[in-house]
Scaffold this active site. Structure first.
Site, PDB file in Angstrom:
ATOM      1  N   ASP A 232      39.623  45.465  49.508  1.00  0.00           N
ATOM      2  CA  ASP A 232      39.329  44.325  50.374  1.00  0.00           C
ATOM      3  C   ASP A 232      39.871  44.694  51.746  1.00  0.00           C
ATOM      4  OD1 ASP A 232      39.405  42.007  51.859  1.00  0.00           O
ATOM      5  OD2 ASP A 232      40.447  40.803  50.350  1.00  0.00           O
TER       6      ASP A 232
ATOM      7  N   HIS B  88      38.745  34.410  52.496  1.00  0.00           N
ATOM      8  CA  HIS B  88      38.649  35.509  51.506  1.00  0.00           C
ATOM      9  C   HIS B  88      37.307  35.407  50.777  1.00  0.00           C
ATOM     10  CE1 HIS B  88      42.918  36.796  51.640  1.00  0.00           C
ATOM     11  NE2 HIS B  88      43.187  35.520  51.862  1.00  0.00           N
TER      12      HIS B  88
ATOM     13  N   GLY C 152      46.791  62.274  49.501  1.00  0.00           N
ATOM     14  CA  GLY C 152      46.305  63.025  48.342  1.00  0.00           C
ATOM     15  C   GLY C 152      45.507  62.267  47.306  1.00  0.00           C
TER      16      GLY C 152
ATOM     17  N   TYR D 142      54.264  41.179  45.336  1.00  0.00           N
ATOM     18  CA  TYR D 142      52.967  40.673  44.939  1.00  0.00           C
ATOM     19  C   TYR D 142      52.060  40.463  46.157  1.00  0.00           C
ATOM     20  CZ  TYR D 142      50.151  38.758  41.204  1.00  0.00           C
ATOM     21  OH  TYR D 142      49.190  38.583  40.246  1.00  0.00           O
TER      22      TYR D 142
ATOM     23  N   LYS E 285      45.962  39.581  43.423  1.00  0.00           N
ATOM     24  CA  LYS E 285      45.371  40.008  42.163  1.00  0.00           C
ATOM     25  C   LYS E 285      44.517  41.242  42.465  1.00  0.00           C
ATOM     26  CE  LYS E 285      46.668  36.890  39.108  1.00  0.00           C
ATOM     27  NZ  LYS E 285      48.018  36.864  39.680  1.00  0.00           N
ATOM     28  N   ASP E 286      44.254  42.037  41.448  1.00  0.00           N
ATOM     29  CA  ASP E 286      43.687  43.353  41.744  1.00  0.00           C
ATOM     30  C   ASP E 286      42.177  43.440  41.771  1.00  0.00           C
ATOM     31  OD1 ASP E 286      46.216  44.097  41.970  1.00  0.00           O
ATOM     32  OD2 ASP E 286      46.369  44.980  39.996  1.00  0.00           O
ATOM     33  N   ASP E 287      41.500  42.369  41.427  1.00  0.00           N
ATOM     34  CA  ASP E 287      40.049  42.330  41.580  1.00  0.00           C
ATOM     35  C   ASP E 287      39.420  43.617  41.036  1.00  0.00           C
ATOM     36  OD1 ASP E 287      40.724  39.974  42.795  1.00  0.00           O
ATOM     37  OD2 ASP E 287      40.483  40.740  44.820  1.00  0.00           O
TER      38      ASP E 287
ATOM     39  N   GLN F 220      24.249  52.481  25.594  1.00  0.00           N
ATOM     40  CA  GLN F 220      23.129  52.895  24.720  1.00  0.00           C
ATOM     41  C   GLN F 220      23.475  54.121  23.879  1.00  0.00           C
ATOM     42  OE1 GLN F 220      20.848  49.733  26.331  1.00  0.00           O
ATOM     43  NE2 GLN F 220      20.380  50.949  24.519  1.00  0.00           N
TER      44      GLN F 220
HETATM   45  C1  F6R Z   1      43.115  34.718  46.075  1.00  0.00           C
HETATM   46  C2  F6R Z   1      42.646  34.656  47.454  1.00  0.00           C
HETATM   47  C3  F6R Z   1      42.663  33.331  48.128  1.00  0.00           C
HETATM   48  C4  F6R Z   1      43.852  33.202  49.044  1.00  0.00           C
HETATM   49  C5  F6R Z   1      43.881  31.845  49.780  1.00  0.00           C
HETATM   50  C6  F6R Z   1      45.022  31.746  50.753  1.00  0.00           C
HETATM   51  O1  F6R Z   1      43.183  36.007  45.624  1.00  0.00           O
HETATM   52  O2  F6R Z   1      42.309  35.649  48.047  1.00  0.00           O
HETATM   53  O3  F6R Z   1      42.663  32.285  47.198  1.00  0.00           O
HETATM   54  O4  F6R Z   1      45.013  33.410  48.304  1.00  0.00           O
HETATM   55  O5  F6R Z   1      42.697  31.662  50.467  1.00  0.00           O
HETATM   56  O6  F6R Z   1      44.898  32.781  51.642  1.00  0.00           O
HETATM   57  P1  F6R Z   1      45.919  32.997  52.832  1.00  0.00           P
HETATM   58  O7  F6R Z   1      47.327  32.937  52.261  1.00  0.00           O
HETATM   59  O8  F6R Z   1      45.554  34.375  53.310  1.00  0.00           O
HETATM   60  O9  F6R Z   1      45.643  31.899  53.802  1.00  0.00           O
HETATM   61 MG    MG Z   2      41.113  39.336  49.135  1.00  0.00          MG
HETATM   62 MG    MG Z   3      39.216  40.157  46.370  1.00  0.00          MG
END
Ligand code: F6R
Ligand code: MG
Ligand code: MG
Length: 376
Positions: free
Chosen positions: A11, A18, A102, A230, A233-235, A243
Site C-alpha cells: 500500500d 484507505h 537484497g 503494529y 494488518k497485512d492485507d 486443476q
Molecule cells: C485499516 C485501515 C483503515 C484505517 C482508518 C484510520 O487497515 O486502513 O481502517 O485504519 O481509516 O486511518 P488513519 O489512522 O490513517 O486516519
Molecule cells: Mg492501507
Molecule cells: Mg490495505
C-alpha cells in the site's frame, strides 16, 4: 521449464482515505515494472484490491531473487513519489525502510512466490485481500485442500486423494520463521487445532503428496511483527495452482461463499465477513468490509494470458449481499465483545493508553465479611 511466480504487494497511497490507489499510481508502477521485461521478467501483471497494489512477475530466477525484489521495490518507490506529489493518503505507508537491502521480506511489502515446472497447461489463481490478515485464507485453504465436503476431488480424483502437506507458520514468533508441517488426511485434527487461530498460525504453503508439487503460497509475514510495532494488518496475497493434480478452480473458490468472519475491517481492529469482490474494488463501509479478489490466469513458457475475474460471476452477487448483511449485523454491537479484536490484535494503541490511565484509579473495596477476606 522452471517458472517462478512472484507477487509483491504494498500500500503506497490511496485516494479518498484507505480506499483505492487510483489509475495514475497503477500506471506509474506498471511502467516501472515493464522496464524489467526481457532482461529479468518474461511477463508481469499489476492489480489492485482495496488500497493495495500487487505486482505479479513471471521469471526464471527462482524465489527470493534480489533483482526481482529490487525491481518491485523501486516500482513502489516511484509510486510513492507520485503518491506524495498527488497528495494521496498514506503515501509510502508499507515501505518501512528507506533503502533496499537484497530482499523485500521484512521491509514492509508482502511477498508470495513459488517456482515450479510448468505443466503442459498451467492454470493458477491470484488472490488479493484487503483490510484483513494472512490467516483469512486458513479456512478456505483447509476446506479446499482437506475437506471432502467441499472438494469432491478428494474422493473422485486419483491425483489428489493422497492428500496434501501443509506448512503452517507461527506468526506470533518474532525471532525467525517458526514452522510446522502437517499432512492430511491423517493430520486433519492437528491442522484444525492450529488453523482455529488465524492471528497466530497461518498456512504458508501447500504441497501435493501425489507428486510433491507446490499448490499454494501465502504471504504470511505480519507487518507489526517485522516492523516491531503494529503498523497495520497485512492485507495478504496468495497464489494457488489449480486443476488435475490440485483441487479444481471451483473447489478452491467454493469456501468463499461462506463470507467467513476474519480480523481486520476498521482500523485493523475488528471482526468482519470476508466479501469476495471483483478486481480493483475499493473499500467503503466501515473502511471495509474485509475484501478478497481472485484473478485466474494460465502461464505458458513464462507468458501470461489475460486475467479472468473469478468473483465477477453473478453467483457471487448473492454472496456479496449476504456478506453485507453479516457486516451490518456484527457492526450493530459496535465495540462490544467479539465485534472488536482482543488487545493483542488492535492496530491502534489508544485503548491501551486509556487502560493505563484508568489503572491508577482502580481500588480494591474492603471485604464486607471477614470470611471473604480470608478466602481472598
Ligand atoms: C485499516 C485501515 C483503515 C484505517 C482508518 C484510520 O487497515 O486502513 O481502517 O485504519 O481509516 O486511518 P488513519 O489512522 O490513517 O486516519
Ligand atoms: Mg492501507
Ligand atoms: Mg490495505
Amino acid at each position: 521449464m522452471l517458472t517462478t511466480l512472484s507477487i509483491l504487494k504494498a500500500d503506497v497511497g490511496s485516494i479518498g482515505g484507505h480506499v483505492t490507489p487510483g489509475k495514475r499510481l497503477l500506471d506509474t508502477i506498471s511502467r516501472h515494472v515493464a522496464k524489467g521485461l526481457d532482461e529479468l521478467l518474461s511477463d508481469y501483471f499489476v492489480g489492485a484490491t482495496g488500497d493495495d497494489i500487487a505486482i505479479l512477475m513471471v521469471h526464471p530466477r527462482g524465489v527470493g531473487d534480489e533483482e526481482i525484489h529490487r525491481l518491485a521495490w523501486e516500482a513502489f518507490k516511484e509510486g510513492t513519489a507520485l503518491a506524495h506529489a498527488q497528495g494521496l493518503y498514506g503515501a509510502g505507508q508499507d515501505l518501512l525502510v528507506d533503502a533496499f537491502s537484497g530482499n523485500v521480506k521484512g521491509m514492509g511489502p508482502a511477498v508470495a512466490e513459488m517456482e515450479f515446472e510448468e505443466r503442459p497447461n498451467e492454470p493458477f489463481l491470484m488472490f488479493m485481500a484487503d483490510k484483513t490478515e494472512p490467516g483469512a485464507y486458513n479456512l478456505p485453504l483447509y476446506l479446499a485442500f482437506a475437506d471432502p465436503m467441499n472438494t469432491a476431488g478428494l474422493l473422485l480424483s486419483p491425483e489428489i486423494t493422497k492428500g496434501f502437506r501443509f506448512t503452517v507458520m507461527d506468526v506470533g514468533y518474532v525471532q525467525g520463521d517458526r514452522i510446522i508441517e502437517l499432512t492430511t488426511p491423517e493430520g486433519l485434527y492437528d491442522l484444525a487445532a492450529l488453523l482455529r487461530d488465524n492471528d497466530r498460525f497461518v498456512v504458508e504453503a501447500i504441497h501435493s503428496r501425489h507428486d510433491g508439487e507446490q499448490a499454494a503460497v501465502v504471504s504470511t509475514t505480519r507487518l507489526h511483527n517485522i516492523a516491531g510495532k503494529y503498523t497495520g494488518k497485512d492485507d495478504p496475497v496468495m497464489l494457488v495452482r489449480v486443476q488435475k493434480n490440485f483441487p479444481a478452480t471451483g473447489e478452491i473458490l467454493a469456501p468463499y461463499a461462506i463470507a467467513h468472519y476474519v480480523g481486520g475491517f476498521m482500523r485493523g481492529s475488528h471482526i468482519g465477513p470476508l466479501m469476495p469482490v471483483t478486481r480493483s474494488t475499493g473499500c467503503s463501509y466501515f473502511d471495509g468490509p474485509p475484501i478478497v479478489s481472485c484473478l485466474g490466469f494460465c502461464v505458458k513458457n513464462g507468458k501470461l494470458t489475460e486475467a479472468t475475474d473469478l468473483f465477477a460471476h453473478p453467483f457471487w452477487d448473492t454472496v456479496r449481499t449476504r456478506a453485507a448483511e453479516k457486516a451490518i449485523e456484527i457492526r450493530r454491537q459496535g465495540f462490544s465483545g467479539p465485534a472488536m479484536l482482543p488487545y493483542s490484535e488492535l492496530e491502534y494503541g489508544g485503548i491501551v493508553h486509556i487502560l493505563k490511565r484508568l489503572e491508577a484509579r482502580f481500588h480494591v473495596r474492603p471485604a464486607a465479611h471477614p470470611a471473604e477476606a480470608v478466602l481472598a
